[in-house]
Scaffold this active site. Structure first.
Site, mmCIF file in Angstrom:
data_model
loop_
_atom_site.group_PDB
_atom_site.id
_atom_site.type_symbol
_atom_site.label_atom_id
_atom_site.label_comp_id
_atom_site.label_asym_id
_atom_site.label_seq_id
_atom_site.Cartn_x
_atom_site.Cartn_y
_atom_site.Cartn_z
ATOM 1 N N GLY A 84 12.254 41.515 35.905
ATOM 2 C CA GLY A 84 11.798 40.372 36.693
ATOM 3 C C GLY A 84 11.343 40.804 38.077
ATOM 4 C CB CYS A 85 8.933 39.263 40.420
ATOM 5 S SG CYS A 85 9.480 37.555 40.338
#
Lengths: 342, 342, 342, 342
Positions: free
Chosen positions: B146-147
């Site tokens: 995920g970012c």
């Protein structure tokens, strides 16, 4: 009432003029410029958004005192201290939006502002005007708090005053809009720099750190220091101060909420919100400081979110609030009661 | 190489398509849609910025496997897990940009995503593909991080791996652009909501928290939890993860810097910067993670600033990097070597 | 190929460096600065977003010519003309991104730029490099077109070349992002000025007006003048040129579309879109000029919308396209084939 | 005075509530919702920026009329017309911010709004309330003008009324902020769509075109049509209407200026500026329409720039101005006299 503004063409001064010009207790506003030799200047030439064709008069303390009941200084830090001695000596009321008279200790001023401080004899005649927590013996020279300091101190006040904070635990991650840097040209205020960007600046060097510490230690002398960072974000107005801290012992959620209610339920410009973290835009254009709080039992961390409009509650709005307090006017006089939304 | 993208019309999928279409080792790209019954769809109709008149084919695992060498899933969390069983069972290479296969423990997935997890038998065949710190036994199913997790983990990795962190001290204040929330309509992604605003959301509830903890504990099993907040700011692309922590014992500044150099001097997409805190815009449009670090002796606090473009290093860029790693291609193939600046 | 950039630290120069550094036919790039006496300068110090530790060498024509095959001038108008005589005299290839050699007539240059023009002997050796419509006899000194001129001329070209325009009817309302004004500090490039704003500037005085007229008259000598306005809007990159005109006689919609297809169907960087008006963001980060057209029978008005990224097709991208044309390389070499979206 | 707002949670309604709540002649405000069956609703739940815990009462014409002196409709076009018959029939004062009663001709309404119009019997009881140019026989049902119509008509009025315009020459290029599209979710109001973008929409189809034409023909019946475009730009509030036209015969610059002075020198909310083109931000948060004008002898074209805050002068502010006119109050009552700047 007749009031004077020194430095009305900067952002804080412009917003201040806007508020005072619609203040029910202000009869006239006179504008003065601290930079001489510019020939005849008019306010609307420099601030075309305002249609006020008012002259900007040369700075002359005697004349200012004879024509006005109070002086607002919206001059930059480093400039104010060189101009205001005559007013302090004459015990003439001044509300100073700059940072020059906020710090009691001239050595601390020198360290953080990298400039000589005003003489101690003058500094001692100033009082720090955080409107919700004014000094006991208010003088006629009111140092209006800085924008980051206002948001952070109002967020910390209830838990600090009630001695509920682990003194070594405070970390503040503040985010600010670009107008906080003022009107002068700078690389980091350029649109192409800050648009679509976020930038942590003045790491451990922001001059509002000692201002926060000075007041915080009044409330809880055990707090030795805070970790404080400031990140510039692409908005014009607004500060969000996100404060992380650990409680000194276990408190129930109700105890935490109660401390905020106790200190703010009667404060007309602090909106404490239960179970809600406020956003910057909910206060833009208003004098409100909105505060929300969260306790995370997994990390034993309290997070406080405090938002203000840096040009209103963080500068001109609080200055008008100080003006109202000083003359015992209705606390909300001349201040918009709702934000500009959306 | 022939590659398939499932879900190319979302933001991550669109950026992924853009990268792969200019990748020297990719011969053809086939697009598939997971939502049936929409009639004939074409990519350029839904993404007019791209002039590619490519059909979006109906989802059909057998056909995808027979025509392609690898599948990228750019489908939302909760959707991917219902579609990919045939690929895992056939040991067909998949790079999954969603969150469905990042967490090893299905109960933790259920708690944070509020959805049933993929079966354990499938989860066990996935490996977490943080490109700079991949799992030892990489499987053919790569869960692309995920970012927020990418920015935060890359910021924490050196000090965590070297066991230099006081385990109870980590506080992360992450700021993110709006594209992180994806393309679907939502109130808080509306321009009028987030422009001129900043908003702390999903307090203590962000689904990237367990993802960060899972990897962090691999590095330092003594870390019990982190305080992690996410603030939406008005930029389209970009994450800044500001990490505060205390060292477990005293370190010199050089020791701190050395730990970062040790882990990143050979990483083509991490730019560790001495005496400099990076800004979001310095990585926009690139696959870089820029990292800066500061130690404040007054508060004994280390601050780490880690910035990425959430759609590149935080999604599609890292997916291409995983693709390059998987096929042993030049690590930088198909990835822009400089940001889009200004 | 070895190429030189003069003025790489400005916006156009920076973007140009980024493109050339990933150009398959460019072996090395040498940077030169036109401002002497600054001591040793390095590119990454001035453009931290780029991690290139390349020296900025002092300007020395002989040295530049001996080490490079071509010079790009990304210097400001008024500066270039004082530096390039040695290159023109030596017949050394130059692509000039400034406005100094675009206007053939030195009196017109002087009137619009308010500066002395380069000598006619040098001006006559320059050719105006609008890539889709180059001059017949291209010289070794290519004046790369201005950003507004590019967007407007590409929008007007088909109807002008086909003599379909009522010569007195052209009105152009162009909107531009802030990077068009360059990197130097200015009041109107400040975030607080242009954020949440729109501002029509240089009314009837923009220096791209004569540049547009010069080319337009080549296509249709009957056009005496255009009404041309430029409005600054709060975006970093991008120009939208909205062009209003009346047809010289009645045309069917098909005849109008056909003229655009005729001129652009083989142009790799013009995307003519039927029944669709393009938006700025659909070209950002790319070298595309997207064009849409509409005919309103009620007012007998044709509206053309032409959008570009002002730093790409409006500056550095078109310069690389000119570079490719000059050396007969693949027209799209070194240029991204898709925009950065979203 | 007791006033009712129907639809206070939309943008116009919210701003209207903010103004009325600080209006010296308004004693109480009652909020009503047109969507039934939602259970108990409170204003501050839906608009957290406002701290007003006011119930949103169910729509009931009889009750509204018995408790209030006037109704403001801030309901969408298409909704208002189905709700207001009882008020018109009872001759109860209404100020309607929607588009439903602006067009006198139901066929034109149907064509442009793509909906059935209100019955002619009701339409005939409405008057179009452009505050500076009200209808001669004002009714008790005031149709508050649209935002684009206000900016454009105020820009055109002096020259149209004085018959100075070549009737076939008017071209309007209007730019608007995103709040004009209202609060409902839409793709083109998403941050990721419109940030860093500009987009020309509803080409020749905007429903304010017939509204402008209707009033324009009252002033100069020879004008057959206008070319009118609307471009969405990334600002929250504000419209700039850039108007291009040719004079019907030669006028001196003084004659042009005189026509504006004649019509606006006594208008408290129009600021006509000589030799100055106003910017959007100079009116944000205020009820001003700022107008500047330029004549270009080379193209024989007059350019008029007219800017408003679309939620103030373009909606709620003008509604309050209409309220003041209706009850013969001070024209500026309850309206801020300065913009929110910066």
């Amino acid at each position: 009432m007749h009031v004077a503004i020194l430095g009305a063409t900067g952002y804080s001064g412009t917003v201040l003029y806007g508020l005072l010009s619609q203040h029910p207790n202000v009869e006239s506003i006179n504008l003065y410029g601290h930079e001489g030799g510019k020939g005849s200047r008019f306010f609307d030439n420099e601030v075309p958004a305002f249609s006020t064709h008012l002259p900007i008069l040369p700075f002359n303390p005697a004349e200012i005192m004879s024509h006005n009941d109070l002086l607002f200084c919206a001059t930059p830090a480093g400039v104010t201290k060189n101009l205001v001695a005559p007013f302090i000596e004459a015990d003439f009321p001044v509300i100073d939006l700059s940072g020059d008279f906020r710090l009691k200790d001239p050595l601390i001023y020198k360290k953080w502002y990298n400039k000589e401080a005003a003489p101690s004899s003058l500094l001692s005649k100033s009082s720090y005007g955080l409107t919700e927590f004014p000094e006991k013996n208010t003088t006629k020279y009111i140092a209006n708090p800085g924008c980051y300091a206002t948001a952070t101190l109002l967020g910390l006040a209830p838990l600090a005053i009630e001695h509920m904070i682990d003194p070594n635990s405070i970390i503040v991650d503040a985010k600010s809009g670009v107008s906080g840097a003022g009107k002068k040209l700078s690389t980091t205020s350029q649109y192409n720099f800050i648009n679509e960007n976020a930038w942590l600046y003045k790491m451990n060097k922001h001059q509002h750190i000692p201002e926060i510490m000075q007041k915080l230690r009044e409330w809880d002398s055990k707090i030795p220091a805070i970790q404080f960072s400031t990140t510039l974000i692409p908005v014009t107005r607004g500060i969000m101060s996100t404060i992380y801290l650990k409680p000194i012992k276990h408190y129930t959620n109700d105890e935490i909420l109660t401390s905020f209610h106790k200190h703010y339920d009667n404060a007309p410009f602090v909106r404490f919100k239960e179970n809600y973290l406020p956003a910057i835009k909910e206060v833009t254009g208003s004098n409100y400081c909105d505060i929300g709080v969260n306790y995370n039992p997994v990390t034993n961390t309290i997070t406080i979110v405090s938002v203000i409009d840096n040009l209103m509650k963080g500068a001109a709005g609080q200055a008008v609030q100080n003006f109202n307090l000083f003359w015992n006017l209705t606390p909300t006089s001349g201040l918009p009661l709702l934000p500009v939304f959306p």
